[in-house]
Design an enzyme around this catalytic site. Structure first.
Site, PDB file in Angstrom:
ATOM      1  N   ARG A  57       0.655  -1.083  -0.082  1.00 24.71           N
ATOM      2  CA  ARG A  57      -0.345   0.022  -0.283  1.00 24.71           C
ATOM      3  C   ARG A  57       1.038   0.835   0.160  1.00 24.71           C
ATOM      4  NH1 ARG A  57      -2.891  -3.560   1.332  1.00 24.71           N
ATOM      5  NH2 ARG A  57      -1.377  -4.179   2.550  1.00 24.71           N
ATOM      6  N   THR A  58       1.879   1.463   0.719  1.00 25.33           N
ATOM      7  CA  THR A  58       2.658   2.871   1.240  1.00 25.33           C
ATOM      8  C   THR A  58       2.948   3.227  -0.163  1.00 25.33           C
ATOM      9  OG1 THR A  58       2.452   1.824   2.984  1.00 25.33           O
ATOM     10  CG2 THR A  58       3.808   3.568   2.689  1.00 25.33           C
ATOM     11  N   LYS A  86      26.235  -3.031  -1.249  1.00 20.80           N
ATOM     12  CA  LYS A  86      28.211  -2.759  -1.036  1.00 20.80           C
ATOM     13  C   LYS A  86      28.931  -1.770   0.092  1.00 20.80           C
ATOM     14  CE  LYS A  86      27.120  -3.436  -5.739  1.00 20.80           C
ATOM     15  NZ  LYS A  86      27.837  -2.353  -7.302  1.00 20.80           N
ATOM     16  N   ARG A 107      11.033   4.494   3.212  1.00 22.93           N
ATOM     17  CA  ARG A 107      10.848   3.261   3.940  1.00 22.93           C
ATOM     18  C   ARG A 107      12.137   2.608   4.318  1.00 22.93           C
ATOM     19  NH1 ARG A 107       6.033  -0.786   4.334  1.00 22.93           N
ATOM     20  NH2 ARG A 107       4.669   1.192   5.180  1.00 22.93           N
ATOM     21  N   HIS A 135       5.024   6.614  11.123  1.00 18.36           N
ATOM     22  CA  HIS A 135       4.667   6.375  10.193  1.00 18.36           C
ATOM     23  C   HIS A 135       4.101   7.940  10.183  1.00 18.36           C
ATOM     24  CE1 HIS A 135       3.768   4.917   6.303  1.00 18.36           C
ATOM     25  NE2 HIS A 135       3.726   3.023   6.405  1.00 18.36           N
TER      26      HIS A 135
HETATM   27  C1  NCD Z   1       2.086  -0.977   8.198  1.00 19.47           C
HETATM   28  C2  NCD Z   1       4.090  -0.705   8.438  1.00 19.47           C
HETATM   29  O1  NCD Z   1       4.184  -1.006   7.605  1.00 19.47           O
HETATM   30  O2  NCD Z   1       3.509   0.115   9.481  1.00 19.47           O
HETATM   31  N1  NCD Z   1       1.374  -0.950   7.282  1.00 19.47           N
HETATM   32  C3  NCD Z   1       1.260   0.511   5.970  1.00 19.47           C
HETATM   33  O3  NCD Z   1       2.167   0.580   6.371  1.00 19.47           O
HETATM   34  N2  NCD Z   1       0.411   0.476   6.057  1.00 19.47           N
HETATM   35  C4  NCD Z   1       1.354  -1.910   9.195  1.00 19.47           C
HETATM   36  C5  NCD Z   1       2.179  -3.022   9.149  1.00 19.47           C
HETATM   37  O4  NCD Z   1       2.692  -3.566   8.520  1.00 19.47           O
HETATM   38  O5  NCD Z   1       1.599  -4.033   9.767  1.00 19.47           O
END
Ligand code: NCD
Length: 338
Positions: A57-58, A86, A107, A135
């Site tokens: 999703r993100t 590396k 991320r 997040h």
């Molecule tokens: C979450 C995350 O990555 O922190 N997912 C997301 O970004 N929607 C929650 C999770 O992974 O449980």
């Protein structure tokens, strides 16, 4: 805050006016996200979308949001396909990649790493999740969803909200950011439901209390979700545990299904989850039998992610007021799906 050119690293950067600004721009993104209008306001701009942890999703919604504003997306996924494998430092990676992109989303599994990267970047960096820390874009889309769901019920105010957060509150970065965001509002009742070992970090509980909120902690779900507007379920963050066996100790501890919902929740309680929900039988934190429950907001929540991320790009790249000027109607067949 001044959005243009800023990094988005933590919810602590925002005040209540900033949140209103993000939500107001997100509302204006609806015709584009819903494929009624096309805008080219970011024509020529490049997003560096760098994901060093699993994500659907993100990653895709940040990319999709940028595309919907007319920009191009370059993706790097996983350490193994990047020069970090590396031995390259975050500093060097940031220096180099910020010459190739106009904005970067990152991320990374280590808390604080995205801020470290941002310090060396020459373009705005957005935190797509740094370890168990934060997040921020998820918290914004969560609150945007809460607001929309309550508006749908005829409630206009986030003050006085009653919310339960359920599951892995220790490692869940989405609930960390969401709690920080709720500190900007008034008179919120936050019920934190987790195993003792996975409680919300004390510093965040303290922040909620300092904001004047009522905080209740419990290790049982059923009785604790009976008087809430929002039941926000989360996944056991197995990737943060020392071993899968340790995560197994907690998996499946809190399972919300239709029978439990009917028995314990108020009829209007909205069910949320940042997703992915762990649907394996040993976990099953949100049962599929809730899929027809009109108060299951998880997919509306995921759809809202595109609107909020479009707003963040439009504000950070300072085009929020030009989006409609560079627009036209969609000319292809679109199914009504929102
Ligand atoms: C979450 C995350 O990555 O922190 N997912 C997301 O970004 N929607 C929650 C999770 O992974 O449980």
């Amino acid at each position: 805050m001044k959005f243009s050119g800023s990094h988005i690293l933590s919810i602590s950067q925002f005040d209540r006016n900033d949140i209103e600004r993000v939500f107001e721009v997100a509302d204006r993104m609806v015709p584009y996200a819903h494929r009624q209008r096309v805008t080219k306001v970011l024509d020529g701009a490049i997003l560096g979308n760098m994901f060093f942890e699993p994500s659907t999703r993100t990653r895709v919604s940040f990319g999709c949001a940028f595309n919907l504003l007319g920009g191009e997306v370059r993706e790097t996924t996983g350490f193994e396909t990047s020069a970090i494998a590396k031995g390259e430092s975050l500093y060097d990676t940031a220096r180099v990649l910020s010459g190739y992109s106009d904005v970067i989303v990152m991320r990374h599994p280590v808390s604080g790493s995205v801020a470290e990267f941002a310090a060396a970047s020459r373009v705005p960096v957005m935190n797509g999740g740094d370890g168990a820390n934060e997040h921020p874009s998820q918290a914004l889309l969560d609150l945007y969803t809460i607001r929309k769901e309550l508006q749908h019920q005829g409630r206009s105010d986030l003050d006085g909200l009653r919310i339960a957060m359920i599951g892995d509150l220790k490692y869940g970065r989405t609930v960390h950011s969401l709690c920080k965001l709720l500190c900007l509002y008034k008179n919120v009742t936050v019920t934190l439901i987790s195993p003792d070992e996975l409680k919300m970090p004390e510093a965040i509980v303290e922040q909620l209390r300092e904001a004047g909120h009522t905080v209740q902690e419990s290790d049982v779900m059923e009785g604790s979700i009976s008087k809430v507007d929002i039941a926000y379920s989360t996944r056991i963050q197995e990737e943060r545990f020392a071993s899968p066996a340790e995560a197994d100790l907690y998996r499946g501890r809190y399972r919300l299904n239709q029978a439990i919902y009917t028995r314990y929740c108020e009829p209007n309680t909205v069910i949320m989850h940042p997703l992915p929900r762990d649907s394996r039988t040993e976990a099953n934190e949100l049962d599929n039998d809730l899929n027809d429950n009109p108060n299951l907001a998880i997919f509306r929540q995921a759809d809202n992610g595109v609107l909020v991320r479009m707003a963040l790009f439009a504000l950070t790249l300072d085009v929020a007021d030009q989006v409609d000027k560079a627009a036209r109607d969609v000319n292809w067949y679109t199914e009504r799906r929102f």
